[in-house]
Design an enzyme around this catalytic site. Structure first.
Site, PDB file in Angstrom:
ATOM      1  CG  ASN A 178      -1.745   1.247   1.354  1.00 17.30           C
ATOM      2  OD1 ASN A 178      -1.840   2.023   0.397  1.00 17.30           O
ATOM      3  ND2 ASN A 178      -2.366   1.452   2.510  1.00 17.30           N
ATOM      4  CD1 TRP A 179       3.895   1.189  -2.520  1.00 15.80           C
ATOM      5  CD2 TRP A 179       3.907   2.159  -4.541  1.00 15.80           C
ATOM      6  NE1 TRP A 179       4.796   0.518  -3.297  1.00 15.80           N
ATOM      7  CE2 TRP A 179       4.825   1.086  -4.546  1.00 15.80           C
ATOM      8  CE3 TRP A 179       3.745   2.914  -5.711  1.00 15.80           C
ATOM      9  CZ2 TRP A 179       5.574   0.758  -5.673  1.00 15.80           C
ATOM     10  CZ3 TRP A 179       4.481   2.588  -6.832  1.00 15.80           C
ATOM     11  CH2 TRP A 179       5.383   1.513  -6.808  1.00 15.80           C
ATOM     12  CE  LYS A 180      -0.022   3.431   4.745  1.00  7.43           C
ATOM     13  NZ  LYS A 180      -0.075   3.640   6.185  1.00  7.43           N
ATOM     14  CG  HIS A 225      -6.050   1.732   4.920  1.00  6.00           C
ATOM     15  ND1 HIS A 225      -5.648   2.699   5.822  1.00  6.00           N
ATOM     16  CD2 HIS A 225      -4.994   0.891   4.766  1.00  6.00           C
ATOM     17  CE1 HIS A 225      -4.392   2.443   6.181  1.00  6.00           C
ATOM     18  NE2 HIS A 225      -3.976   1.358   5.555  1.00  6.00           N
ATOM     19  CD  GLU A 262      -3.165   5.487   6.638  1.00  3.73           C
ATOM     20  OE1 GLU A 262      -3.129   5.507   5.390  1.00  3.73           O
ATOM     21  OE2 GLU A 262      -2.188   5.145   7.342  1.00  3.73           O
ATOM     22  CD  GLU A 289      -3.744  -2.684   7.355  1.00  5.81           C
ATOM     23  OE1 GLU A 289      -2.647  -2.880   6.864  1.00  5.81           O
ATOM     24  OE2 GLU A 289      -4.434  -1.678   7.120  1.00  5.81           O
ATOM     25  N   GLY A 311       1.754   2.697  10.695  1.00  8.83           N
ATOM     26  CA  GLY A 311       2.600   3.873  10.541  1.00  8.83           C
ATOM     27  C   GLY A 311       3.264   4.333  11.828  1.00  8.83           C
ATOM     28  CB  SER A 371       4.817  -0.926  11.804  1.00  5.81           C
ATOM     29  OG  SER A 371       4.200   0.333  11.977  1.00  5.81           O
ATOM     30  N   GLY A 409       4.532   1.661   4.833  1.00  2.00           N
ATOM     31  CA  GLY A 409       5.776   2.415   4.665  1.00  2.00           C
ATOM     32  C   GLY A 409       6.914   1.600   4.057  1.00  2.00           C
TER      33      GLY A 409
HETATM   34  C1  PEP Z   1      -1.079   0.099   5.838  1.00  3.81           C
HETATM   35  O1  PEP Z   1      -1.174   1.207   5.370  1.00  3.81           O
HETATM   36  O2  PEP Z   1      -1.924  -0.753   5.509  1.00  3.81           O
HETATM   37  C2  PEP Z   1       0.015  -0.190   6.743  1.00  3.81           C
HETATM   38  C3  PEP Z   1       0.045  -1.353   7.327  1.00  3.81           C
HETATM   39  O3  PEP Z   1       0.974   0.782   6.922  1.00  3.81           O
HETATM   40  P1  PEP Z   1       2.377   0.633   7.688  1.00  3.81           P
HETATM   41  O4  PEP Z   1       3.000  -0.644   7.227  1.00  3.81           O
HETATM   42  O5  PEP Z   1       3.146   1.839   7.281  1.00  3.81           O
HETATM   43  O6  PEP Z   1       2.078   0.597   9.156  1.00  3.81           O
END
Ligand code: PEP
Length: 296
Positions: free
Chosen positions: A9-11, A101, A103, A179, A185, A225, A247
Site C-alpha cells: 500500500n503505497w498510500k 483502510h 486511514e 490491521e 505507521g 508497520s 511504509g
Molecule cells: C497500511 O497502510 O496498511 C500499513 C500497514 O501501513 P504501515 O506498514 O506503514 O504501518
C-alpha cells in the site's frame, strides 16, 4: 492450502513520473514462486505501474507477475460524485482494491455499511478485494479487540449477499487484512500470536455469517508497520497468510526481504511435510500456490 500474499500500500506516495521505476525495481527483486504480489499505488500512478510491470523481468519462476490494486473505490457505478473513481473505471488499470483502510475510516468518515457497498461494487466489477479491519489501542487495552473486529466484519459483510466466496484461480475474491490501528505507521507491531488469534476470530465471524467452508479459504493478512525484520513472526503463524505493507513497501530492499520470507512460507505450504523448501527447488512451481497472480 491458502495462498501467501504480500500487498504493498503505497498510500499518497509516488508520482506518475517515478512510480513505474519503483514498481519495476520491486517487481524484479521479488520473484518468489508461490507468493501473490500486489502493488497498490495512488490512482494517478495505476497506468504507469501497470505498464512497468508488463516486462519479463518481474515474472517469477511459477509464471506469476505482479498484480496492480487501487487503494479505494466508490460505491456507486457512476454519477455526480466529484473526485471519485468507480469500480468499472478501474478496468484495465487494477485487478485488486483495498477497501475500508483505517486511514479512510478516520479521514473520509467511511463506515462499515458504506464499506460494504464498496465491497459489492468492487466484486460486481470483478475486482479482488482486501478488506481492512482492526481495533484502536484503547479498545485492545479494554479487552475488546475481538468484539470490535467482529462488529466491523459483520457491519461490512452482513446482509450484503457476499457469503459465497467466488473462488477464481484458487483465490477467493475476498482477502481480509487485520490491521490494528495503533500499529499502522507507528513502528509498533502486534505480536504474532495476538495477530494469529485475531485471524482466527475473523474467520469465526466469517463462518457465523455463513461464508462457505467456514471462512477457512479466506486469506488473512497482517498489516501494521511490517518490515523485513518483523514479517517472520507473522508468517510463522499458520493462520496468517501474508502482509499488507505500508511504509516499508516503498523500499525495494524491504520488499525483497519481505517477499523472500513469504516465499519460504509458500514453499512450506506446498511441501507435504510442512518443512520449508527453498523457493525455486524442484516442485516449487507446482501445486495451487503456483497460480499466475492476476495482472492488470
Ligand atoms: C497500511 O497502510 O496498511 C500499513 C500497514 O501501513 P504501515 O506498514 O506503514 O504501518
Amino acid at each position: 492450502m491458502r495462498h501467501v500474499i504480500v500487498a504493498a500500500n503505497w498510500k499518497m506516495n509516488t508520482t506518475p513520473a517515478d512510480a513505474g521505476e519503483l514498481a519495476r525495481t520491486i517487481g524484479s527483486r521479488t520473484r518468489e514462486p508461490g507468493v501473490i504480489r500486489v502493488i497498490c499505488p495512488p490512482y494517478v500512478c495505476l497506468a504507469a505501474v501497470g505498464d512497468a510491470l508488463r516486462g519479463p523481468e518481474i515474472v517469477a519462476a511459477d509464471g506469476s507477475g505482479v498484480a496492480v490494486g487501487a487503494q479505494n473505490v466508490h460505491h456507486e457505478p457512476a454519477g455526480a460524485f466529484t473526485g471519485e473513481i468507480s469500480a468499472s473505471m478501474l478496468a484495465g488499470l487494477a485487478t485488486w482494491v483495498i477497501v475500508g483502510h483505517s486511514e479512510r475510516r478516520r479521514d473520509a468518515g467511511e463506515t462499515d455499511p458504506l464499506i460494504g457497498r464498496k465491497l459489492r461494487a468492487a466484486r460486481a466489477a470483478g475486482l479482488r478485494t482486501i478488506l481492512c479491519v482492526g481495533e484502536q489501542l484503547d479498545e485492545r487495552e479494554a479487552g475488546r479487540a475481538e468484539a470490535v473486529v467482529d462488529a466491523q466484519v459483520r457491519g461490512c459483510l452482513e446482509g450484503a449477499g457476499l457469503d459465497a466466496l467466488g473462488v477464481e484461480d484458487g483465490l477467493p475474491w475476498l482477502t481480509m487484512a487485520y490491521e490494528p490501528v495503533w500499529a499502522i505507521g507507528t513502528g509498533r507491531t502486534a505480536r504474532g500470536a495476538d495477530a494469529a488469534a485475531m485471524a482466527v476470530a475473523i474467520r469465526a465471524t466469517l463462518a457465523a455469517l455463513g461464508m462457505s467452508n467456514g471462512g477457512q479459504d479466506v486469506p488473512v493478512l497482517y498489516g501494521g508497520s511490517v518490515t523485513s525484520g518483523s514479517i517472520g513472526e507473522f508468517l510463522a503463524e499458520p493462520d496468517i497468510d501474508g502482509a499488507l505493507v505500508g511504509g516499508a513497501s516503498l523500499k525495494p530492499d524491504e520488499m525483497a526481504g519481505i517477499v523472500a520470507r513469504a516465499g519460504m512460507t509458500a514453499a512450506a505450504r506446498r511441501t507435504p511435510s510442512g518443512e520449508p523448501g527453498a523457493p525455486g527447488e524442484p516442485g516449487a512451481s507446482t501445486g495451487p500456490g503456483a497460480l499466475a497472480a492476476p495482472t492488470a
